[in-house]
Design a protein around this motif. Sequence first.
Motif, PDB file in Angstrom:
ATOM      1  N   ARG A  95       1.088  -1.247   0.226  1.00 26.64           N
ATOM      2  CA  ARG A  95       0.001   0.013  -0.322  1.00 26.64           C
ATOM      3  C   ARG A  95       0.811   1.538   0.299  1.00 26.64           C
ATOM      4  NH1 ARG A  95      -3.976   0.006   5.151  1.00 26.64           N
ATOM      5  NH2 ARG A  95      -4.036   1.950   3.832  1.00 26.64           N
ATOM      6  N   LYS A  96       0.531   2.062  -0.310  1.00 28.64           N
ATOM      7  CA  LYS A  96       1.488   3.285  -0.964  1.00 28.64           C
ATOM      8  C   LYS A  96       0.725   4.248   0.397  1.00 28.64           C
ATOM      9  CE  LYS A  96       1.987   3.225  -6.235  1.00 28.64           C
ATOM     10  NZ  LYS A  96       1.820   4.381  -7.107  1.00 28.64           N
ATOM     11  N   PRO A  97       1.687   4.978   0.622  1.00 27.90           N
ATOM     12  CA  PRO A  97       1.218   6.935   1.698  1.00 27.90           C
ATOM     13  C   PRO A  97      -0.268   7.472   1.095  1.00 27.90           C
ATOM     14  CG  PRO A  97       3.859   6.684   1.184  1.00 27.90           C
ATOM     15  CD  PRO A  97       3.071   5.803   0.081  1.00 27.90           C
ATOM     16  N   ALA A  98      -1.364   7.138   2.718  1.00 27.41           N
ATOM     17  CA  ALA A  98      -2.769   7.271   2.532  1.00 27.41           C
ATOM     18  C   ALA A  98      -3.279   8.245   3.342  1.00 27.41           C
ATOM     19  CB  ALA A  98      -3.137   6.810   2.029  1.00 27.41           C
ATOM     20  N   ALA A  99      -4.444   9.262   3.395  1.00 24.23           N
ATOM     21  CA  ALA A  99      -3.735  10.302   5.137  1.00 24.23           C
ATOM     22  C   ALA A  99      -5.945  10.461   4.260  1.00 24.23           C
ATOM     23  CB  ALA A  99      -3.613  10.885   5.153  1.00 24.23           C
ATOM     24  N   PHE A 129      -8.252   7.537   8.182  1.00 25.55           N
ATOM     25  CA  PHE A 129      -7.264   6.715   8.322  1.00 25.55           C
ATOM     26  C   PHE A 129      -6.192   7.291   8.369  1.00 25.55           C
ATOM     27  CE2 PHE A 129      -8.744   6.372   4.310  1.00 25.55           C
ATOM     28  CZ  PHE A 129      -7.129   6.182   3.361  1.00 25.55           C
ATOM     29  N   LEU A 130      -4.722   6.719   8.806  1.00 28.23           N
ATOM     30  CA  LEU A 130      -3.611   7.040   8.295  1.00 28.23           C
ATOM     31  C   LEU A 130      -2.746   6.006   8.091  1.00 28.23           C
ATOM     32  CD1 LEU A 130      -3.355   9.838  11.463  1.00 28.23           C
ATOM     33  CD2 LEU A 130      -3.728  10.462   8.885  1.00 28.23           C
ATOM     34  N   HIS A 131      -1.951   5.849   7.083  1.00 32.31           N
ATOM     35  CA  HIS A 131      -1.538   5.208   6.470  1.00 32.31           C
ATOM     36  C   HIS A 131       0.259   5.905   6.093  1.00 32.31           C
ATOM     37  CE1 HIS A 131       0.439   1.014   4.882  1.00 32.31           C
ATOM     38  NE2 HIS A 131       0.600   2.671   3.705  1.00 32.31           N
ATOM     39  N   GLU A 132       1.306   5.466   6.596  1.00 26.71           N
ATOM     40  CA  GLU A 132       2.198   6.238   6.106  1.00 26.71           C
ATOM     41  C   GLU A 132       2.281   7.436   6.308  1.00 26.71           C
ATOM     42  OE1 GLU A 132       5.356   4.117   6.159  1.00 26.71           O
ATOM     43  OE2 GLU A 132       4.483   2.341   6.845  1.00 26.71           O
ATOM     44  N   ILE A 133       1.564   8.260   6.539  1.00 30.19           N
ATOM     45  CA  ILE A 133       1.654  10.024   6.704  1.00 30.19           C
ATOM     46  C   ILE A 133       1.036  10.119   8.506  1.00 30.19           C
ATOM     47  CG2 ILE A 133       0.156  12.109   6.332  1.00 30.19           C
ATOM     48  CD1 ILE A 133      -0.124  10.356   2.688  1.00 30.19           C
ATOM     49  N   LYS A 239     -18.792  14.132   7.137  1.00 32.49           N
ATOM     50  CA  LYS A 239     -18.962  14.313   6.277  1.00 32.49           C
ATOM     51  C   LYS A 239     -19.170  15.258   5.211  1.00 32.49           C
ATOM     52  CE  LYS A 239     -22.584   9.854   6.419  1.00 32.49           C
ATOM     53  NZ  LYS A 239     -23.509   9.310   6.148  1.00 32.49           N
ATOM     54  N   GLU A 240     -19.124  16.806   6.144  1.00 29.26           N
ATOM     55  CA  GLU A 240     -19.177  17.585   4.974  1.00 29.26           C
ATOM     56  C   GLU A 240     -17.845  18.393   4.901  1.00 29.26           C
ATOM     57  OE1 GLU A 240     -21.263  17.217   7.301  1.00 29.26           O
ATOM     58  OE2 GLU A 240     -23.381  17.266   6.423  1.00 29.26           O
ATOM     59  N   ASN A 241     -17.027  17.675   5.516  1.00 28.85           N
ATOM     60  CA  ASN A 241     -15.795  18.664   5.870  1.00 28.85           C
ATOM     61  C   ASN A 241     -14.881  17.351   5.628  1.00 28.85           C
ATOM     62  OD1 ASN A 241     -16.249  21.603   6.148  1.00 28.85           O
ATOM     63  ND2 ASN A 241     -16.965  20.092   7.529  1.00 28.85           N
ATOM     64  N   PHE A 242     -13.300  17.663   5.344  1.00 35.06           N
ATOM     65  CA  PHE A 242     -12.580  15.915   4.945  1.00 35.06           C
ATOM     66  C   PHE A 242     -11.401  17.487   4.332  1.00 35.06           C
ATOM     67  CE2 PHE A 242     -15.726  15.277   1.388  1.00 35.06           C
ATOM     68  CZ  PHE A 242     -14.522  14.902   0.269  1.00 35.06           C
ATOM     69  N   PHE A 243      -9.908  16.287   4.853  1.00 31.84           N
ATOM     70  CA  PHE A 243      -8.711  16.800   4.086  1.00 31.84           C
ATOM     71  C   PHE A 243      -8.228  15.516   3.907  1.00 31.84           C
ATOM     72  CE2 PHE A 243      -3.983  18.173   5.567  1.00 31.84           C
ATOM     73  CZ  PHE A 243      -3.852  18.833   4.149  1.00 31.84           C
ATOM     74  N   GLY A 244      -7.667  15.418   3.090  1.00 35.34           N
ATOM     75  CA  GLY A 244      -6.568  14.009   2.433  1.00 35.34           C
ATOM     76  C   GLY A 244      -5.793  14.214   2.008  1.00 35.34           C
ATOM     77  N   ALA A 245      -5.044  13.250   1.176  1.00 38.08           N
ATOM     78  CA  ALA A 245      -3.388  12.735   0.733  1.00 38.08           C
ATOM     79  C   ALA A 245      -3.459  11.942  -0.101  1.00 38.08           C
ATOM     80  CB  ALA A 245      -2.258  13.964   1.273  1.00 38.08           C
ATOM     81  N   PHE A 246      -2.948  11.004  -0.438  1.00 41.49           N
ATOM     82  CA  PHE A 246      -2.471   9.875  -1.246  1.00 41.49           C
ATOM     83  C   PHE A 246      -0.857   9.920  -2.073  1.00 41.49           C
ATOM     84  CE2 PHE A 246      -6.201  10.505  -4.342  1.00 41.49           C
ATOM     85  CZ  PHE A 246      -6.185  10.237  -5.144  1.00 41.49           C
ATOM     86  N   MET A 247      -0.216   9.234  -2.152  1.00 38.07           N
ATOM     87  CA  MET A 247       0.473   9.023  -3.298  1.00 38.07           C
ATOM     88  C   MET A 247       0.338   8.351  -4.050  1.00 38.07           C
ATOM     89  SD  MET A 247       4.676   7.299  -2.396  1.00 38.07           S
ATOM     90  CE  MET A 247       6.324   7.524  -3.367  1.00 38.07           C
ATOM     91  N   LEU A 248       0.710   8.877  -5.611  1.00 34.71           N
ATOM     92  CA  LEU A 248       0.236   8.182  -6.505  1.00 34.71           C
ATOM     93  C   LEU A 248       1.379   7.317  -7.137  1.00 34.71           C
ATOM     94  CD1 LEU A 248      -0.414  12.295  -8.237  1.00 34.71           C
ATOM     95  CD2 LEU A 248      -2.429  10.009  -7.463  1.00 34.71           C
TER      96      LEU A 248
END
Length: 248
Positions: A95-99, A129-133, A239-248
């Motif tokens: 799995r790649k880093p993601a949050a 969730f958090l993974h490698e971040i 559900k109305e507000n969120f913030f995230g990132a994932f590695m491409l």
Amino acid sequence: MADHGGGGGGMMGAYPQVFVVDTQAPCGPVPVPMPVPVYPRRGGWRQRVLGALVGLALLGVLIEACCIYNLHRDHGETGSTAKITSNEIPETPQRKPAALLKGFQGSEKKPQTTEKNNVLLWTGDGDGFLHEIIYKDGLLTVRQEGYYFLYSKVALSESHCELAKHTVMKNSQRYGNGKRAIELMQSVRYHCPKTQKGEKQDPPANPDVANSYLGGAFHLFANDSVYVRFDGQMRPGLKENFFGAFML
């Protein structure tokens, strides 16, 4: 005697010579004419080119047949191996880093932010969730260098007209030792409820809600941090507000 002999010799010389031909004797071989050799006519350059093209076509068919045979053979071997090892647990792809972080629940319209810079605070409740971040004090810090897709959404809900500013920022040790904030994305909206735009209307059953969404791909180095800054009023909710990132 001498004269007689001389006369006889003269008479023998007076007769012509006679040759006897035997018609019953076999004839000699009759000469047979030699056949004229016929040489094949040499073709022109067109025939040579045509022959080369035909040869290439046959070679291509042969190569294609070999490739199809090898493909079917490899597929059969893979299938048989899969049947043999069907009881084994397949390895999970890395799995790649993601949050994914969510907004806080509450009835107040003022968002939960840090004391300075209006940095939004988030929670991992719900399906977050958090993974490698790493997450701390509103900041997501990546541990691996690479291209990341960053996204954020806030729901605007207010009782009066107001200017809302939604921004995604980055801190990097490569720029000002991490003390200089770099703006990655920004959205500025002037939100005004419908009841204040024209004539007086009955208040709606649901509050007037508008959304601000930001998303984009950026290259991040190890230990770079990203966060969301918001100026205005927002509607709280997971559900109305969120913030995230994932590695491409």
